[in-house]
Design an enzyme around this catalytic site. Sequence first.
Site, PDB file in Angstrom:
ATOM      1  N   GLN B  31     -34.430 -11.285   0.909  1.00 51.81           N
ATOM      2  CA  GLN B  31     -35.542 -11.014  -0.012  1.00 51.81           C
ATOM      3  C   GLN B  31     -35.622 -12.066  -1.111  1.00 51.81           C
ATOM      4  O   GLN B  31     -34.689 -12.822  -1.328  1.00 51.81           O
ATOM      5  CB  GLN B  31     -35.365  -9.617  -0.623  1.00 51.81           C
ATOM      6  CG  GLN B  31     -34.001  -9.379  -1.243  1.00 51.81           C
ATOM      7  CD  GLN B  31     -33.587  -7.910  -1.277  1.00 51.81           C
ATOM      8  OE1 GLN B  31     -34.434  -7.023  -1.211  1.00 51.81           O
ATOM      9  NE2 GLN B  31     -32.296  -7.656  -1.391  1.00 51.81           N
ATOM     10  N   HIS B  62     -30.916   5.433 -13.389  1.00 49.43           N
ATOM     11  CA  HIS B  62     -29.585   5.594 -12.814  1.00 49.43           C
ATOM     12  C   HIS B  62     -28.965   6.955 -13.131  1.00 49.43           C
ATOM     13  O   HIS B  62     -28.326   7.565 -12.281  1.00 49.43           O
ATOM     14  CB  HIS B  62     -28.663   4.450 -13.253  1.00 49.43           C
ATOM     15  CG  HIS B  62     -29.023   3.145 -12.597  1.00 49.43           C
ATOM     16  ND1 HIS B  62     -29.333   2.011 -13.304  1.00 49.43           N
ATOM     17  CD2 HIS B  62     -29.168   2.828 -11.285  1.00 49.43           C
ATOM     18  CE1 HIS B  62     -29.630   1.030 -12.447  1.00 49.43           C
ATOM     19  NE2 HIS B  62     -29.534   1.509 -11.225  1.00 49.43           N
ATOM     20  N   ASP B 153     -29.764   4.136  -3.082  1.00 54.82           N
ATOM     21  CA  ASP B 153     -30.333   3.375  -4.192  1.00 54.82           C
ATOM     22  C   ASP B 153     -30.848   2.048  -3.647  1.00 54.82           C
ATOM     23  O   ASP B 153     -30.413   0.976  -4.055  1.00 54.82           O
ATOM     24  CB  ASP B 153     -29.248   3.169  -5.255  1.00 54.82           C
ATOM     25  CG  ASP B 153     -29.774   2.418  -6.468  1.00 54.82           C
ATOM     26  OD1 ASP B 153     -31.002   2.426  -6.700  1.00 54.82           O
ATOM     27  OD2 ASP B 153     -28.954   1.799  -7.176  1.00 54.82           O
ATOM     28  N   SER B 154     -31.755   2.147  -2.696  1.00 58.45           N
ATOM     29  CA  SER B 154     -32.266   0.948  -2.033  1.00 58.45           C
ATOM     30  C   SER B 154     -33.622   0.590  -2.610  1.00 58.45           C
ATOM     31  O   SER B 154     -34.173   1.296  -3.434  1.00 58.45           O
ATOM     32  CB  SER B 154     -32.419   1.238  -0.551  1.00 58.45           C
ATOM     33  OG  SER B 154     -33.444   2.178  -0.356  1.00 58.45           O
TER      34      SER B 154
END
Lengths: 276, 276
Positions: B31, B62, B153-154
């Site tokens: 990416q 978070h 947590d992608s």
Amino acid sequence: MSLWYAQDYLDHYQMSLEVKESLFMGKSEFQEIMVIETYLYGKALLLDGIVQTTEKDEFMYHEMLVHPAMVTCLSPSKVLIVGGGDGGASREVLKHPVDKVVLVDIDQQVIEICQKFFPQLGKWDDSRLEVIIGDAATFLTTTQDTFDVIIMDSTDPLPAHVAEPLFTQDFFDLAYERLTPGGVLVSQMEPPFFQPERIAELWKRLKNFPLVHLYWGLVPTYPGGVWNYVVASKKNDPTLPRKKLPFTTRYYSDSIHRAAFVLPPFLQVLVEKANR
Amino acid sequence: MSLWYAQDYLDHYQMSLEVKESLFMGKSEFQEIMVIETYLYGKALLLDGIVQTTEKDEFMYHEMLVHPAMVTCLSPSKVLIVGGGDGGASREVLKHPVDKVVLVDIDQQVIEICQKFFPQLGKWDDSRLEVIIGDAATFLTTTQDTFDVIIMDSTDPLPAHVAEPLFTQDFFDLAYERLTPGGVLVSQMEPPFFQPERIAELWKRLKNFPLVHLYWGLVPTYPGGVWNYVVASKKNDPTLPRKKLPFTTRYYSDSIHRAAFVLPPFLQVLVEKANR
């Protein structure tokens, strides 16, 4: 070709919406008025370049502005709306069994434009609704009426903008006097995480009220995506819904009412600071 | 001169932030990676042009991603984080008395960039943390370990983007198998009011779990200003916090936990539709 509306509300931040069609651009005595058709939110009303209301998310704002105060004051009979020229707040108030709603907006042209482009937003033909074109502070000085709920649905109190005189100490003192003993005042206000000093100022001006609370709700077209409201009550605790609404709502519910007053610790700290 | 970052996440909508300084621009095997210093939110990490995390609001994301799942699974000992290369999720998990945290991120360069530009975000030197560079689906197929909590947590599962294979039926079946009997899985997901069909898809793929719930929290830099999370639990009801955290948090609290699961009726309808 693509046409975009870009909103400069905060420094260094911009929210932009692609526009299908520009439907109206004009200037009243008080402000610039625009109506655009956006792809994402349908028609939108802008005052002085700031989105006030859109077809798709107006229910979130209007329900959360109106119903918490209305259920805090158990059986409100007379309600004053300050601003609210788009008609959405009075529509929500009129769902309650009230006797009278007085809407005082300074800008007749906003009302006319909204009646034309957002006919579903208001409930202008309800006989319980009285519309007064004028300055709400002047109205409060001269009226002999008292109100159970006062709803401030104005633009933001930006310096030199039309709503600035509505957020003064004098105005809140007047509002306090015109409220019945169990009366409740509610106002929209910007989220405190952008400019926390502004909420401290507002809190000070509401010091007559024994119960002042901040709550929040989603409004995707407003900067930051959530909006805040301040409710000031003379008697009843506004954080607890006292009755269920006898009609259907899309955003408000008694569980949402309770949840909306729960602030994350970082916001709670800002509010407590403002409270001192 | 002014430099702006413009985020095209949704069609017809743009969120833009003014940039003080561009600190890093590069491309890994997977990416595009960018780090910018913004006026409003401090340093921000962008992956494929989308804000992932900023210094000022990362705690909101978070804390809300991690703590509801952690307190649902009363005393989690082993936790798997899928993605999370910025380090924020593992930092929050490591505040709990866990024995082991395995973080599997596909992109080593994201971790290195975050360690350099966001040193306060992660807690990389904690001996309970094991970092594996690789594909999380492959990891789940080969590992013999089981986990009490799996935190996804992608990046978003956009077509042809790096995280797309993480949101498949196969992946969720694998995750279910590798969870202990009281295990809990949580994933970030975009707010359902933009593309409600996407949540229906995700729900279907979580059908092994008896308890699946949506909750939400504020993240001003994400499109629309709020973010959603899906929590899927094998045993305990995730909507009720079972214990108070033994450390201080800035967004999460047990009252916020409860309030975050309260959805406005219009969202509740979308979720119930997806549930069928």
